[in-house]
Design an enzyme around this catalytic site. Structure first.
Site, mmCIF file in Angstrom:
data_model
loop_
_atom_site.group_PDB
_atom_site.id
_atom_site.type_symbol
_atom_site.label_atom_id
_atom_site.label_comp_id
_atom_site.label_asym_id
_atom_site.label_seq_id
_atom_site.Cartn_x
_atom_site.Cartn_y
_atom_site.Cartn_z
ATOM 1 N N SER A 21 -24.106 -14.042 0.406
ATOM 2 C CA SER A 21 -25.106 -14.010 1.285
ATOM 3 C C SER A 21 -26.602 -14.711 0.001
ATOM 4 O O SER A 21 -26.814 -14.689 -1.259
ATOM 5 C CB SER A 21 -25.585 -12.535 1.145
ATOM 6 O OG SER A 21 -24.625 -11.903 2.247
ATOM 7 N N ARG A 48 -39.574 -18.572 1.571
ATOM 8 C CA ARG A 48 -38.550 -17.695 0.906
ATOM 9 C C ARG A 48 -38.406 -16.078 0.934
ATOM 10 O O ARG A 48 -37.465 -15.389 0.913
ATOM 11 C CB ARG A 48 -38.233 -18.027 -0.884
ATOM 12 C CG ARG A 48 -37.885 -17.307 -2.029
ATOM 13 C CD ARG A 48 -37.980 -18.022 -3.076
ATOM 14 N NE ARG A 48 -36.763 -19.303 -2.891
ATOM 15 C CZ ARG A 48 -37.025 -19.987 -4.161
ATOM 16 N NH1 ARG A 48 -38.619 -20.196 -5.041
ATOM 17 N NH2 ARG A 48 -36.355 -21.174 -4.407
ATOM 18 N N HIS A 94 -27.784 -21.270 -8.438
ATOM 19 C CA HIS A 94 -27.399 -21.889 -7.022
ATOM 20 C C HIS A 94 -28.736 -22.816 -5.364
ATOM 21 O O HIS A 94 -28.311 -21.492 -5.263
ATOM 22 C CB HIS A 94 -26.290 -20.550 -6.102
ATOM 23 C CG HIS A 94 -25.585 -20.281 -5.607
ATOM 24 N ND1 HIS A 94 -24.654 -21.531 -4.817
ATOM 25 C CD2 HIS A 94 -25.924 -20.377 -3.603
ATOM 26 C CE1 HIS A 94 -24.704 -22.162 -3.746
ATOM 27 N NE2 HIS A 94 -25.376 -21.077 -2.970
ATOM 28 N N ALA A 119 -18.880 -10.895 9.821
ATOM 29 C CA ALA A 119 -17.821 -11.803 10.575
ATOM 30 C C ALA A 119 -18.395 -13.174 11.228
ATOM 31 O O ALA A 119 -18.112 -13.681 11.720
ATOM 32 C CB ALA A 119 -17.244 -11.284 11.435
ATOM 33 N N ASP A 128 -19.827 -24.388 -6.042
ATOM 34 C CA ASP A 128 -20.339 -25.734 -6.768
ATOM 35 C C ASP A 128 -19.379 -26.373 -7.482
ATOM 36 O O ASP A 128 -19.525 -27.668 -7.671
ATOM 37 C CB ASP A 128 -22.062 -25.163 -7.736
ATOM 38 C CG ASP A 128 -22.959 -24.241 -5.915
ATOM 39 O OD1 ASP A 128 -22.725 -24.806 -4.879
ATOM 40 O OD2 ASP A 128 -23.419 -23.451 -6.758
ATOM 41 N N ASN A 156 -32.333 -10.360 4.198
ATOM 42 C CA ASN A 156 -31.099 -10.218 3.503
ATOM 43 C C ASN A 156 -31.476 -9.610 2.603
ATOM 44 O O ASN A 156 -29.931 -8.101 2.296
ATOM 45 C CB ASN A 156 -31.027 -11.803 2.439
ATOM 46 C CG ASN A 156 -30.076 -12.880 3.327
ATOM 47 O OD1 ASN A 156 -30.513 -12.284 5.406
ATOM 48 N ND2 ASN A 156 -29.817 -13.848 3.573
ATOM 49 N N ARG A 199 -17.469 -28.928 -5.534
ATOM 50 C CA ARG A 199 -18.144 -30.093 -4.793
ATOM 51 C C ARG A 199 -18.333 -30.635 -6.102
ATOM 52 O O ARG A 199 -18.581 -32.169 -5.160
ATOM 53 C CB ARG A 199 -19.739 -29.069 -3.827
ATOM 54 C CG ARG A 199 -19.920 -28.476 -3.377
ATOM 55 C CD ARG A 199 -20.718 -28.188 -2.561
ATOM 56 N NE ARG A 199 -20.312 -27.086 -1.224
ATOM 57 C CZ ARG A 199 -21.758 -26.306 -0.613
ATOM 58 N NH1 ARG A 199 -22.672 -26.261 -1.527
ATOM 59 N NH2 ARG A 199 -21.012 -25.989 1.143
ATOM 60 N N VAL A 212 -18.861 -17.941 7.549
ATOM 61 C CA VAL A 212 -19.044 -17.840 5.818
ATOM 62 C C VAL A 212 -17.495 -16.911 5.957
ATOM 63 O O VAL A 212 -16.259 -16.628 5.621
ATOM 64 C CB VAL A 212 -19.530 -17.700 4.958
ATOM 65 C CG1 VAL A 212 -19.277 -17.837 3.429
ATOM 66 C CG2 VAL A 212 -20.396 -18.379 5.190
HETATM 67 P P1 NAI Z 1 -23.847 -16.535 9.782
HETATM 68 O O1 NAI Z 1 -25.104 -15.992 10.687
HETATM 69 O O2 NAI Z 1 -22.613 -17.049 10.760
HETATM 70 O O3 NAI Z 1 -23.214 -14.576 9.765
HETATM 71 C C1 NAI Z 1 -23.382 -13.712 9.316
HETATM 72 C C2 NAI Z 1 -23.476 -12.372 9.958
HETATM 73 O O4 NAI Z 1 -23.781 -11.187 8.862
HETATM 74 C C3 NAI Z 1 -23.353 -11.995 11.437
HETATM 75 O O5 NAI Z 1 -22.437 -12.238 12.086
HETATM 76 C C4 NAI Z 1 -24.232 -11.483 11.300
HETATM 77 O O6 NAI Z 1 -23.942 -9.938 12.193
HETATM 78 C C5 NAI Z 1 -24.304 -10.152 10.126
HETATM 79 N N1 NAI Z 1 -24.555 -9.687 9.692
HETATM 80 C C6 NAI Z 1 -26.014 -9.299 9.633
HETATM 81 N N2 NAI Z 1 -25.973 -8.274 10.067
HETATM 82 C C7 NAI Z 1 -25.399 -7.272 8.775
HETATM 83 C C8 NAI Z 1 -25.208 -6.449 8.660
HETATM 84 N N3 NAI Z 1 -26.782 -5.198 8.325
HETATM 85 N N4 NAI Z 1 -23.714 -5.195 8.487
HETATM 86 C C9 NAI Z 1 -22.700 -6.142 8.680
HETATM 87 N N5 NAI Z 1 -23.028 -7.777 9.216
HETATM 88 C C10 NAI Z 1 -24.405 -8.379 9.474
HETATM 89 O O7 NAI Z 1 -24.048 -16.781 8.586
HETATM 90 P P2 NAI Z 1 -23.151 -17.534 7.720
HETATM 91 O O8 NAI Z 1 -23.206 -19.243 7.780
HETATM 92 O O9 NAI Z 1 -21.908 -16.431 7.657
HETATM 93 O O10 NAI Z 1 -23.770 -17.329 6.025
HETATM 94 C C11 NAI Z 1 -24.468 -15.830 5.631
HETATM 95 C C12 NAI Z 1 -24.583 -15.993 4.072
HETATM 96 O O11 NAI Z 1 -23.661 -16.983 3.700
HETATM 97 C C13 NAI Z 1 -25.560 -16.683 4.474
HETATM 98 O O12 NAI Z 1 -26.855 -15.599 3.649
HETATM 99 C C14 NAI Z 1 -25.874 -17.543 4.202
HETATM 100 O O13 NAI Z 1 -26.677 -18.560 3.689
HETATM 101 C C15 NAI Z 1 -24.991 -16.987 2.822
HETATM 102 N N6 NAI Z 1 -23.925 -18.850 2.031
HETATM 103 C C16 NAI Z 1 -23.333 -18.199 0.577
HETATM 104 C C17 NAI Z 1 -23.279 -19.438 0.414
HETATM 105 C C18 NAI Z 1 -23.228 -18.902 -1.388
HETATM 106 O O14 NAI Z 1 -22.232 -19.802 -1.885
HETATM 107 N N7 NAI Z 1 -23.347 -18.415 -2.091
HETATM 108 C C19 NAI Z 1 -22.898 -20.298 0.470
HETATM 109 C C20 NAI Z 1 -22.771 -20.899 2.891
HETATM 110 C C21 NAI Z 1 -23.361 -19.623 2.590
#
Ligand code: NAI
Length: 308
Positions: free
Chosen positions: A119, A88, A175, A8, A148, A95, A151, A11
């Site tokens: 993720s 990495r 990606h 939550a 992408d 993750n 963008r 993203v």
């Molecule tokens: P964020 O840190 O704001 O949110 C991640 C959330 O996951 C946190 O609230 C955290 O408490 C929760 N979380 C962690 N472990 C968990 C678990 N075991 N069970 C349930 N919730 C859990 O990070 P953000 O910015 O939302 O990014 C999330 C992921 O999305 C990152 O890995 C980021 O790199 C990726 N991402 C991918 C994109 C894509 O195009 N595929 C674009 C933008 C971000």
């Protein structure tokens, strides 16, 4: 129909917000590991319902997956974004553990679910879900190409000095900053190839800015972006729930398509009620084929770091 969004954070909340605003889902369940966080985000979003005019019910839970039972689609956004100084391997280690555990919980309560993996490193996380979930390959979709490509269109419109709705274009392959392949040869402005408007220097600028689009935002925001990722996911979820059968570039398990097997890479596909309904094979130029192969090689190396 019910949609679950795990994570939550930035993203995940953006995904929930766009899905609700478009009013096509009966319920969105937010799940997070942080105590009370998903419940709080859900309540805050629900308090926008009367203001924004949607009827989608948004609920939140701290890790109670029984609340996700019967989900048609689940979006995995849980995990950490890449930070400076982090290897990495460390990112994958953290993750991958989260994505694997979350996938098992989702499938336990929704055995017919379609999973959208967000993720990072996304192509490798999608591959991990294929290897560990037991779901058929049409039910696992990585989100990268939709974002992408948006963008790419933004940068094309900027270079062409025209409205974004006038341009069309697609990004395939990986990606990642180096593995993204914006298909300049196929991009159009109202049906006319953009190569007729943009010289080589401008084309190179658009390609480069597209590829580093995420990094540019991370530098500006101090963390990775959320509006466009959330919107991109919402388009994919809508195409599944409403069976729109939109053609969207997604990271999918390949079985000979584009000359690759046993790897998830971004390719155009028809996305509908069954998830991936068809992978669309478009003709690539020799230069594009070479870039696709280079991207595949790099993703395979990252996949090699996975421990099942
Ligand atoms: P964020 O840190 O704001 O949110 C991640 C959330 O996951 C946190 O609230 C955290 O408490 C929760 N979380 C962690 N472990 C968990 C678990 N075991 N069970 C349930 N919730 C859990 O990070 P953000 O910015 O939302 O990014 C999330 C992921 O999305 C990152 O890995 C980021 O790199 C990726 N991402 C991918 C994109 C894509 O195009 N595929 C674009 C933008 C971000």
């Amino acid at each position: 129909m019910k949609v679950t969004v795990v994570g939550a954070g930035a993203v995940g909340a953006s995904c929930a917000e766009y899905i609700a605003m478009k009013n096509f889902a009966a319920e969105v369940v937010l799940v997070d590991i942080k105590e009370g966080f998903a419940e709080g985000k859900a309540m805050d979003l629900m308090q926008t319902a009367s203001l924004n005019g949607f009827d989608t019910k948004i609920t939140g839970t701290t890790g109670d997956y029984s609340k996700t039972a019967g989900s048609k689609v689940a979006v995995i956004t849980s995990g950490i974004p890449r930070k400076p100084g982090m290897t990495r391997e460390e990112l994958i280690g953290i993750n991958a553990g989260i994505v694997k555990e979350v996938t098992a919980n989702l499938v336990k309560h929704s055995p017919d679910v379609i999973i959208i993996v967000v993720s990072n490193p996304m192509d490798t996380m999608a591959y991990l879900v294929h290897k560990t979930s037991g779901l058929p390959k049409n039910k696992i979709i990585g989100m990268g190409g939709a974002l992408d490509s948006a963008r790419f269109k933004y940068r094309l419109a900027e270079a062409l000095e025209c409205p974004i709705s006038d341009v069309d274009g697609m990004v395939i392959a990986a990606h990642s900053d180096t593995g993204m392949l914006p298909l300049m040869s196929k991009a159009t402005r109202n049906g006319v190839p953009v190569t007729e408007f943009l010289d080589a220097e401008k084309q190179a600028y658009v390609e480069e800015e597209t590829k580093v689009g995420g990094a540019t935002l991370t530098k500006l925001l101090g963390t990775s972006a959320w509006y466009a990722p959330g919107a991109a996911v919402s388009v994919m979820v809508q195409s599944i729930l409403c069976d729109h059968k939109k053609m969207i570039p997604c990271s999918l398990m390949l079985d000979g398509e584009y000359g690759q097997s046993d790897i998830c890479l971004g390719v155009p596909a028809i996305i509908g009620a069954n998830g991936v309904e068809k992978i669309v094979e478009i003709a690539l130029t020799d230069a594009e084929k070479e870039k696709f192969e280079t991207a595949a090689k790099a993703v395979r190396e990252v996949n090699g770091d996975l421990k099942f």
